[in-house]
Write a protein that holds these residues in place. Structure first.
Motif, PDB file in Angstrom:
ATOM      1  N   ILE A 158      -4.926  -7.714 -14.170  1.00  0.00           N
ATOM      2  CA  ILE A 158      -6.046  -7.718 -13.226  1.00  0.00           C
ATOM      3  C   ILE A 158      -5.671  -8.506 -11.970  1.00  0.00           C
ATOM      4  CG2 ILE A 158      -8.434  -8.494 -12.855  1.00  0.00           C
ATOM      5  CD1 ILE A 158      -8.900  -7.840 -15.885  1.00  0.00           C
ATOM      6  N   ASP A 159      -4.994  -9.646 -12.163  1.00  0.00           N
ATOM      7  CA  ASP A 159      -4.544 -10.447 -11.017  1.00  0.00           C
ATOM      8  C   ASP A 159      -3.614  -9.641 -10.114  1.00  0.00           C
ATOM      9  OD1 ASP A 159      -6.002 -12.557 -11.883  1.00  0.00           O
ATOM     10  OD2 ASP A 159      -4.321 -13.670 -12.775  1.00  0.00           O
ATOM     11  N   ALA A 160      -2.709  -8.880 -10.736  1.00  0.00           N
ATOM     12  CA  ALA A 160      -1.749  -8.073  -9.968  1.00  0.00           C
ATOM     13  C   ALA A 160      -2.485  -7.033  -9.117  1.00  0.00           C
ATOM     14  CB  ALA A 160      -0.759  -7.392 -10.912  1.00  0.00           C
ATOM     15  N   ILE A 161      -3.517  -6.415  -9.706  1.00  0.00           N
ATOM     16  CA  ILE A 161      -4.302  -5.408  -8.976  1.00  0.00           C
ATOM     17  C   ILE A 161      -5.048  -6.077  -7.822  1.00  0.00           C
ATOM     18  CG2 ILE A 161      -6.238  -3.774  -9.118  1.00  0.00           C
ATOM     19  CD1 ILE A 161      -5.392  -3.323 -12.085  1.00  0.00           C
ATOM     20  N   GLU A 162      -5.674  -7.224  -8.093  1.00  0.00           N
ATOM     21  CA  GLU A 162      -6.432  -7.925  -7.049  1.00  0.00           C
ATOM     22  C   GLU A 162      -5.523  -8.360  -5.912  1.00  0.00           C
ATOM     23  OE1 GLU A 162      -8.681 -10.955  -9.110  1.00  0.00           O
ATOM     24  OE2 GLU A 162     -10.321  -9.534  -9.491  1.00  0.00           O
ATOM     25  N   LYS A 163      -4.295  -8.799  -6.244  1.00  0.00           N
ATOM     26  CA  LYS A 163      -3.339  -9.223  -5.219  1.00  0.00           C
ATOM     27  C   LYS A 163      -2.958  -8.012  -4.349  1.00  0.00           C
ATOM     28  CE  LYS A 163       0.939 -11.948  -4.761  1.00  0.00           C
ATOM     29  NZ  LYS A 163       1.855 -11.064  -4.028  1.00  0.00           N
ATOM     30  N   ALA A 164      -2.663  -6.895  -5.006  1.00  0.00           N
ATOM     31  CA  ALA A 164      -2.281  -5.683  -4.266  1.00  0.00           C
ATOM     32  C   ALA A 164      -3.422  -5.234  -3.352  1.00  0.00           C
ATOM     33  CB  ALA A 164      -1.896  -4.568  -5.235  1.00  0.00           C
ATOM     34  N   LEU A 165      -4.648  -5.327  -3.843  1.00  0.00           N
ATOM     35  CA  LEU A 165      -5.807  -4.933  -3.038  1.00  0.00           C
ATOM     36  C   LEU A 165      -5.949  -5.843  -1.823  1.00  0.00           C
ATOM     37  CD1 LEU A 165      -8.438  -4.222  -5.841  1.00  0.00           C
ATOM     38  CD2 LEU A 165      -7.752  -2.569  -4.095  1.00  0.00           C
ATOM     39  N   SER A 166      -5.753  -7.147  -2.032  1.00  0.00           N
ATOM     40  CA  SER A 166      -5.953  -8.095  -0.927  1.00  0.00           C
ATOM     41  C   SER A 166      -4.864  -7.956   0.138  1.00  0.00           C
ATOM     42  CB  SER A 166      -6.007  -9.526  -1.459  1.00  0.00           C
ATOM     43  OG  SER A 166      -4.727  -9.899  -1.943  1.00  0.00           O
TER      44      SER A 166
ATOM     45  N   MET B 118      -3.366  -5.083   0.909  1.00  0.00           N
ATOM     46  CA  MET B 118      -3.269  -3.723   1.442  1.00  0.00           C
ATOM     47  C   MET B 118      -3.967  -3.610   2.795  1.00  0.00           C
ATOM     48  SD  MET B 118      -3.745  -0.223  -0.429  1.00  0.00           S
ATOM     49  CE  MET B 118      -4.828   1.061   0.126  1.00  0.00           C
ATOM     50  N   PRO B 119      -3.299  -2.971   3.765  1.00  0.00           N
ATOM     51  CA  PRO B 119      -3.955  -2.735   5.057  1.00  0.00           C
ATOM     52  C   PRO B 119      -5.135  -1.778   4.867  1.00  0.00           C
ATOM     53  CG  PRO B 119      -1.619  -2.108   5.126  1.00  0.00           C
ATOM     54  CD  PRO B 119      -1.964  -2.377   3.705  1.00  0.00           C
ATOM     55  N   PRO B 120      -6.024  -1.674   5.873  1.00  0.00           N
ATOM     56  CA  PRO B 120      -7.134  -0.721   5.734  1.00  0.00           C
ATOM     57  C   PRO B 120      -6.618   0.701   5.469  1.00  0.00           C
ATOM     58  CG  PRO B 120      -7.412  -2.089   7.686  1.00  0.00           C
ATOM     59  CD  PRO B 120      -6.055  -2.403   7.129  1.00  0.00           C
ATOM     60  N   VAL B 121      -7.394   1.425   4.686  1.00  0.00           N
ATOM     61  CA  VAL B 121      -7.066   2.813   4.343  1.00  0.00           C
ATOM     62  C   VAL B 121      -6.759   3.629   5.601  1.00  0.00           C
ATOM     63  CG1 VAL B 121      -8.072   4.951   3.451  1.00  0.00           C
ATOM     64  CG2 VAL B 121      -8.468   2.792   2.260  1.00  0.00           C
ATOM     65  N   THR B 122      -7.577   3.430   6.650  1.00  0.00           N
ATOM     66  CA  THR B 122      -7.409   4.240   7.860  1.00  0.00           C
ATOM     67  C   THR B 122      -6.062   3.979   8.520  1.00  0.00           C
ATOM     68  OG1 THR B 122      -8.711   2.551   8.975  1.00  0.00           O
ATOM     69  CG2 THR B 122      -9.840   4.590   8.418  1.00  0.00           C
TER      70      THR B 122
ATOM     71  N   ALA C 119     -12.755  -0.811  -7.800  1.00  0.00           N
ATOM     72  CA  ALA C 119     -12.538  -1.228  -6.418  1.00  0.00           C
ATOM     73  C   ALA C 119     -12.626   0.031  -5.578  1.00  0.00           C
ATOM     74  CB  ALA C 119     -11.163  -1.869  -6.259  1.00  0.00           C
ATOM     75  N   VAL C 120     -13.499  -0.003  -4.564  1.00  0.00           N
ATOM     76  CA  VAL C 120     -13.678   1.168  -3.703  1.00  0.00           C
ATOM     77  C   VAL C 120     -13.276   0.781  -2.289  1.00  0.00           C
ATOM     78  CG1 VAL C 120     -15.321   2.870  -2.813  1.00  0.00           C
ATOM     79  CG2 VAL C 120     -15.638   1.912  -5.118  1.00  0.00           C
ATOM     80  N   GLY C 121     -12.357   1.537  -1.716  1.00  0.00           N
ATOM     81  CA  GLY C 121     -11.978   1.329  -0.318  1.00  0.00           C
ATOM     82  C   GLY C 121     -12.145   2.635   0.426  1.00  0.00           C
TER      83      GLY C 121
END
Length: 297
Positions: free
Chosen positions: A195-203, A205-209, A163-165
Motif C-alpha cells: 500500500i505504501d508503494a502505491i501511495e508513493k507512486a501516486l504522490s 505521479m504528474p497530473p494525468v493531463t 484512487a481516482v485521478g
C-alpha cells in the motif's frame, strides 16, 4: 507493443500485485470534445463534465453485459447538476445544467472545478443491473474537484479503497486538448508495504493531463503506478446517445390527447431537444396530428 492511434479514445483494464489491485485507465479526449461542442461548454464546465465522463467510462467498464449506470453530481456551485451515463460497451453521454460556467483560475493556476461544482452537495450513482430495483449509492461532496469525491464514493459506498485521478486540459479556443484518467482499486490482502508503494507512486505521479499531453500510452501510465501491471483487455470509448425520433414520438404521444391538441392549436409545431446530446427534433403540424391520432387509440 502494437501502436495505437492517439486520436481514438480507449480504455484499458489491468491487474497487479497478484490480482490484489484492479486498475483502469482511459483516454476520453474525443468524447469530451464531442460533448463540449454539442453543449457549448465553457472551460471550467468542460473540465467538470470531462472529469465526470471519464469516471463514468471507467465505472461502466466495471459492469457486464447490458448493465448501465448514471452518475449525478449535484453541488451548490454555478454549474448546477452534472450527469453522465455509461455502459459496459464503452458508450458514454452526459451534460451539465449550466454549460456557460467559467471561473477565474484557482490559486494553483488551474481551472477551478471545485468553484463550479460547489463544495456542498451529493454525488449519486444509479446502476441498472437488470434487477427489479436499480442500485443507488450516494456520498456527500468532499472537495468538489471530483477525483477525491469519487475516491470517497468508492471507499464509502462500495467499500473498496480506491484512487481516482481524472483531468481535462482545455485549449485557448475552449477545445479539449486531452482528457482521461485512472482508477486503482485495492482489494483485500495487500500488505502495508504494498500500500505504501502505491501511495508513493501516486504522490510522485504528474497530473494525468500532463502524461496524456506528452503522448504517454495508457499502459505506460498504469506502469508508473503499478510496475507489475498486467493488461487484461481494452475497448474503445465512444459518445453514444440513445435518443431517436421514435423515442421522442413516444414521449409526445404519452403527453395525451389534450396536451397534444393544445400544442397543435397554439403552436402548430414542436421542437424537442435531447438533454444529453442537444439533438433537435422538429415536428410539423401534420406530424403532430398523426401522433394525436395515435394518442386517441
Amino acid at each position: 507493443m502494437e501502436q495505437h492511434n492517439h486520436k481514438t479514445d480507449r480504455l484499458i483494464r489491468g491487474i497487479a500485485m497478484q490480482g490484489k489491485v484492479r486498475a483502469f485507465a482511459v483516454r476520453s479526449t474525443e468524447l469530451v470534445e464531442e460533448l463540449r461542442r454539442r453543449h457549448d461548454t465553457w472551460p471550467t464546465a468542460t473540465a467538470a463534465m470531462g472529469r465526470t465522463l471519464s469516471t463514468a467510462a471507467m465505472m461502466g467498464a466495471m459492469l457486464k453485459g447490458e448493465e448501465k449506470l448514471t452518475i449525478q453530481v449535484k453541488g451548490n456551485g454555478p454549474i448546477g447538476q452534472i450527469v453522465a451515463d455509461a455502459n459496459a460497451k464503452g458508450e458514454v453521454r452526459g451534460y451539465v445544467d449550466h454549460p456557460h460556467t467559467h471561473l477565474p483560475s484557482n490559486a494553483m493556476g488551474k481551472l477551478d472545478v471545485a468553484g463550479a461544482v460547489g463544495t456542498e452537495g451529493f454525488i449519486y450513482v444509479i446502476k441498472d443491473l437488470g434487477l427489479k430495483e436499480p442500485y443507488r449509492g450516494s456520498v456527500p461532496i468532499v472537495s468538489g474537484e471530483l477525483g477525491e469525491d469519487f475516491t470517497y464514493y468508492f471507499a464509502t459506498s462500495e467499500q473498496t479503497p480506491s484512487a481516482v485521478g481524472v483531468g481535462v486540459l482545455v485549449e485557448n479556443d475552449n477545445s479539449v486538448i486531452v482528457a482521461g484518467g485512472f482508477i486503482l482499486q485495492l482489494l483485500p490482502g495487500l500488505t502495508d508495504k504494498e500500500i505504501d508503494a502505491i501511495e508513493k507512486a501516486l504522490s510522485e505521479m504528474p497530473p494525468v493531463t500532463t502524461l496524456l499531453e506528452q503522448g504517454l500510452e495508457l499502459e505506460d501510465m498504469l506502469k508508473r503506478l503499478l510496475p507489475d501491471v498486467e493488461i487484461m483487455d481494452q475497448m474503445d470509448i465512444v459518445f453514444q446517445c440513445s435518443c431517436s425520433r421514435e423515442r421522442v414520438e413516444q414521449t409526445l404521444v404519452s403527453l395525451g390527447e389534450s396536451e397534444l391538441t393544445q400544442l397543435i392549436e397554439e403552436d402548430g409545431q414542436a421542437e424537442v431537444v435531447c438533454h444529453f446530446c442537444n439533438e433537435k427534433y422538429q415536428f410539423q403540424r401534420a406530424d403532430l396530428e398523426t401522433l394525436l391520432a395515435e394518442a386517441k387509440n
